[in-house]
Design a protein around this motif. Structure first.
Motif, PDB file in Angstrom:
ATOM      1  N   ARG A   1       0.616  -1.233   0.088  1.00  0.00           N
ATOM      2  CA  ARG A   1       0.190   0.043   0.054  1.00  0.00           C
ATOM      3  C   ARG A   1       0.937   1.227  -0.178  1.00  0.00           C
ATOM      4  O   ARG A   1       0.481   2.378  -0.641  1.00  0.00           O
ATOM      5  CB  ARG A   1      -0.829   0.000   1.215  1.00  0.00           C
ATOM      6  N   GLU A   2       2.035   1.259   0.527  1.00  0.00           N
ATOM      7  CA  GLU A   2       2.982   2.372   0.669  1.00  0.00           C
ATOM      8  C   GLU A   2       4.272   1.663  -0.198  1.00  0.00           C
ATOM      9  O   GLU A   2       4.640   0.650   0.200  1.00  0.00           O
ATOM     10  CB  GLU A   2       3.299   2.907   1.895  1.00  0.00           C
ATOM     11  N   VAL A   3       4.724   2.594  -0.854  1.00  0.00           N
ATOM     12  CA  VAL A   3       5.926   2.314  -1.492  1.00  0.00           C
ATOM     13  C   VAL A   3       6.796   3.287  -1.364  1.00  0.00           C
ATOM     14  O   VAL A   3       6.608   4.514  -1.062  1.00  0.00           O
ATOM     15  CB  VAL A   3       5.996   2.040  -3.122  1.00  0.00           C
ATOM     16  N   THR A   4       8.401   3.236  -1.712  1.00  0.00           N
ATOM     17  CA  THR A   4       9.359   3.887  -1.687  1.00  0.00           C
ATOM     18  C   THR A   4       9.592   4.480  -3.128  1.00  0.00           C
ATOM     19  O   THR A   4      10.253   3.597  -3.995  1.00  0.00           O
ATOM     20  CB  THR A   4      10.584   3.471  -0.988  1.00  0.00           C
ATOM     21  N   VAL A   5       9.559   5.493  -3.346  1.00  0.00           N
ATOM     22  CA  VAL A   5      10.055   6.177  -4.795  1.00  0.00           C
ATOM     23  C   VAL A   5      11.509   6.894  -4.662  1.00  0.00           C
ATOM     24  O   VAL A   5      11.609   7.704  -3.692  1.00  0.00           O
ATOM     25  CB  VAL A   5       8.873   7.104  -5.194  1.00  0.00           C
ATOM     26  N   THR A   6      12.117   6.777  -5.572  1.00  0.00           N
ATOM     27  CA  THR A   6      13.485   7.428  -5.762  1.00  0.00           C
ATOM     28  C   THR A   6      13.362   8.197  -7.163  1.00  0.00           C
ATOM     29  O   THR A   6      13.106   7.668  -8.161  1.00  0.00           O
ATOM     30  CB  THR A   6      14.521   6.502  -5.557  1.00  0.00           C
ATOM     31  N   ALA A   7      13.540   9.293  -7.046  1.00  0.00           N
ATOM     32  CA  ALA A   7      13.368  10.478  -8.292  1.00  0.00           C
ATOM     33  C   ALA A   7      15.093  10.663  -8.318  1.00  0.00           C
ATOM     34  O   ALA A   7      15.563  11.605  -7.552  1.00  0.00           O
ATOM     35  CB  ALA A   7      12.606  11.250  -8.095  1.00  0.00           C
ATOM     36  N   ALA A   8      15.641  10.478  -9.598  1.00  0.00           N
ATOM     37  CA  ALA A   8      17.180  10.733  -9.782  1.00  0.00           C
ATOM     38  C   ALA A   8      16.826  11.912 -10.733  1.00  0.00           C
ATOM     39  O   ALA A   8      16.253  11.724 -11.963  1.00  0.00           O
ATOM     40  CB  ALA A   8      17.530   9.495 -10.577  1.00  0.00           C
ATOM     41  N   ALA A   9      17.592  13.123 -10.493  1.00  0.00           N
ATOM     42  CA  ALA A   9      17.426  14.120 -11.183  1.00  0.00           C
ATOM     43  C   ALA A   9      18.526  14.021 -12.531  1.00  0.00           C
ATOM     44  O   ALA A   9      19.653  13.424 -12.031  1.00  0.00           O
ATOM     45  CB  ALA A   9      17.984  15.434 -10.293  1.00  0.00           C
ATOM     46  N   ASP A  10      18.233  14.829 -13.394  1.00  0.00           N
ATOM     47  CA  ASP A  10      19.147  14.736 -14.470  1.00  0.00           C
ATOM     48  C   ASP A  10      20.484  15.865 -13.966  1.00  0.00           C
ATOM     49  O   ASP A  10      20.323  16.952 -13.065  1.00  0.00           O
ATOM     50  CB  ASP A  10      18.794  15.656 -15.947  1.00  0.00           C
ATOM     51  N   GLY A  11      21.475  15.408 -14.006  1.00  0.00           N
ATOM     52  CA  GLY A  11      22.692  16.400 -13.661  1.00  0.00           C
ATOM     53  C   GLY A  11      23.208  15.954 -12.409  1.00  0.00           C
ATOM     54  O   GLY A  11      23.227  14.840 -12.172  1.00  0.00           O
ATOM     55  N   ASP A  12      23.876  16.768 -11.468  1.00  0.00           N
ATOM     56  CA  ASP A  12      24.382  16.557 -10.415  1.00  0.00           C
ATOM     57  C   ASP A  12      23.645  16.481  -9.016  1.00  0.00           C
ATOM     58  O   ASP A  12      23.983  16.367  -8.102  1.00  0.00           O
ATOM     59  CB  ASP A  12      25.422  17.415 -10.155  1.00  0.00           C
ATOM     60  N   GLY A  13      22.217  16.506  -9.382  1.00  0.00           N
ATOM     61  CA  GLY A  13      21.340  16.644  -8.123  1.00  0.00           C
ATOM     62  C   GLY A  13      21.189  15.459  -7.329  1.00  0.00           C
ATOM     63  O   GLY A  13      21.293  14.073  -8.101  1.00  0.00           O
ATOM     64  N   ALA A  14      21.338  15.311  -6.101  1.00  0.00           N
ATOM     65  CA  ALA A  14      21.118  14.207  -5.374  1.00  0.00           C
ATOM     66  C   ALA A  14      19.504  13.696  -5.472  1.00  0.00           C
ATOM     67  O   ALA A  14      18.804  14.321  -5.683  1.00  0.00           O
ATOM     68  CB  ALA A  14      21.205  14.544  -3.632  1.00  0.00           C
ATOM     69  N   PRO A  15      19.493  12.327  -5.266  1.00  0.00           N
ATOM     70  CA  PRO A  15      18.264  11.595  -5.511  1.00  0.00           C
ATOM     71  C   PRO A  15      17.375  12.244  -4.424  1.00  0.00           C
ATOM     72  O   PRO A  15      17.680  12.213  -3.374  1.00  0.00           O
ATOM     73  CB  PRO A  15      18.323  10.178  -5.436  1.00  0.00           C
ATOM     74  N   ILE A  16      16.085  12.087  -4.537  1.00  0.00           N
ATOM     75  CA  ILE A  16      14.984  12.474  -3.775  1.00  0.00           C
ATOM     76  C   ILE A  16      14.163  11.289  -3.456  1.00  0.00           C
ATOM     77  O   ILE A  16      13.603  10.678  -4.505  1.00  0.00           O
ATOM     78  CB  ILE A  16      13.978  13.654  -4.427  1.00  0.00           C
ATOM     79  N   ARG A  17      14.200  10.820  -2.172  1.00  0.00           N
ATOM     80  CA  ARG A  17      13.577   9.599  -1.679  1.00  0.00           C
ATOM     81  C   ARG A  17      12.220  10.072  -1.093  1.00  0.00           C
ATOM     82  O   ARG A  17      12.269  10.974  -0.211  1.00  0.00           O
ATOM     83  CB  ARG A  17      14.111   8.579  -1.028  1.00  0.00           C
ATOM     84  N   PHE A  18      10.971   9.497  -1.445  1.00  0.00           N
ATOM     85  CA  PHE A  18       9.849   9.608  -0.401  1.00  0.00           C
ATOM     86  C   PHE A  18       8.903   8.511  -0.484  1.00  0.00           C
ATOM     87  O   PHE A  18       8.988   7.701  -1.210  1.00  0.00           O
ATOM     88  CB  PHE A  18       9.096  11.104  -1.160  1.00  0.00           C
ATOM     89  N   GLN A  19       8.084   8.331   0.405  1.00  0.00           N
ATOM     90  CA  GLN A  19       6.818   7.380   0.132  1.00  0.00           C
ATOM     91  C   GLN A  19       5.535   8.023  -0.476  1.00  0.00           C
ATOM     92  O   GLN A  19       5.304   9.021  -0.706  1.00  0.00           O
ATOM     93  CB  GLN A  19       6.443   7.176   1.808  1.00  0.00           C
ATOM     94  N   ALA A  20       5.148   7.112  -1.062  1.00  0.00           N
ATOM     95  CA  ALA A  20       3.909   7.172  -1.998  1.00  0.00           C
ATOM     96  C   ALA A  20       2.670   5.984  -1.694  1.00  0.00           C
ATOM     97  O   ALA A  20       3.256   4.998  -1.405  1.00  0.00           O
ATOM     98  CB  ALA A  20       4.035   7.473  -3.330  1.00  0.00           C
ATOM     99  N   ARG A  21       1.591   6.377  -2.012  1.00  0.00           N
ATOM    100  CA  ARG A  21       0.558   5.381  -1.678  1.00  0.00           C
ATOM    101  C   ARG A  21       0.531   4.656  -3.223  1.00  0.00           C
ATOM    102  O   ARG A  21       0.189   5.379  -4.168  1.00  0.00           O
ATOM    103  CB  ARG A  21      -0.710   5.718  -1.178  1.00  0.00           C
ATOM    104  N   LEU A  22       0.407   3.416  -3.068  1.00  0.00           N
ATOM    105  CA  LEU A  22       0.178   2.617  -4.397  1.00  0.00           C
ATOM    106  C   LEU A  22      -1.254   2.357  -4.687  1.00  0.00           C
ATOM    107  O   LEU A  22      -1.943   2.021  -3.601  1.00  0.00           O
ATOM    108  CB  LEU A  22       0.632   1.225  -4.408  1.00  0.00           C
ATOM    109  N   ARG A  23      -2.099   2.984  -5.625  1.00  0.00           N
ATOM    110  CA  ARG A  23      -3.551   3.068  -5.742  1.00  0.00           C
ATOM    111  C   ARG A  23      -3.936   1.719  -6.873  1.00  0.00           C
ATOM    112  O   ARG A  23      -4.542   2.229  -7.822  1.00  0.00           O
ATOM    113  CB  ARG A  23      -4.134   4.514  -6.403  1.00  0.00           C
ATOM    114  N   ILE A  24      -3.642   0.676  -6.338  1.00  0.00           N
ATOM    115  CA  ILE A  24      -4.194  -0.644  -6.755  1.00  0.00           C
ATOM    116  C   ILE A  24      -5.571  -1.084  -6.116  1.00  0.00           C
ATOM    117  O   ILE A  24      -5.179  -1.547  -4.968  1.00  0.00           O
ATOM    118  CB  ILE A  24      -3.113  -1.512  -7.228  1.00  0.00           C
ATOM    119  N   ASP A  25      -6.470  -0.598  -6.282  1.00  0.00           N
ATOM    120  CA  ASP A  25      -7.596  -0.647  -5.475  1.00  0.00           C
ATOM    121  C   ASP A  25      -8.628  -1.980  -5.706  1.00  0.00           C
ATOM    122  O   ASP A  25      -9.360  -2.272  -4.708  1.00  0.00           O
ATOM    123  CB  ASP A  25      -8.447   0.670  -5.586  1.00  0.00           C
ATOM    124  N   THR A  26      -8.508  -2.541  -6.635  1.00  0.00           N
ATOM    125  CA  THR A  26      -9.450  -3.823  -6.784  1.00  0.00           C
ATOM    126  C   THR A  26      -8.694  -4.962  -7.134  1.00  0.00           C
ATOM    127  O   THR A  26      -7.318  -4.995  -7.718  1.00  0.00           O
ATOM    128  CB  THR A  26     -10.353  -3.358  -8.105  1.00  0.00           C
TER     129      THR A  26
END
Length: 87
Positions: free
Chosen positions: A39-64
């Motif tokens: 129901r909750e997953v960890t998302v890693t967003a890797a930016a173009d260039g030298d930016g550090a990855p951004i990690r956050f939790q998100a809700r997976l919406r698979i409901d049926t």
């Protein structure tokens, strides 16, 4: 989205792309998806260039149960083709 093989994710309360510092140009990876049961997953967003990855939790919406099946197959097209092949 699940029918097209795309994981539908929802930001947690109080989080938005702006508060997380996302621009829309990131490449995303998702961890914690186990057979559509998470129901909750960890998302890693890797930016173009030298930016550090951004990690956050998100809700997976698979409901049926049907959406779980579509996700397990990678989308509705793959689901339908496998059903045709197996009879």
């Amino acid at each position: 989205l699940v029918g097209m093989g795309i994981l539908p994710l929802q930001f947690l309360p109080e989080e938005t792309p702006v508060t997380l510092g996302l621009t829309g140009r990131e490449t995303f990876s998702v961890a914690g998806v186990e057979n559509g049961e998470a129901r909750e997953v960890t998302v890693t967003a890797a930016a173009d260039g030298d930016g550090a990855p951004i990690r956050f939790q998100a809700r997976l919406r698979i409901d049926t149960p049907r959406e779980v099946e579509y996700m397990r197959h990678g989308g509705i097209l793959q689901y339908a083709l496998r059903r045709l092949l197996t009879g």
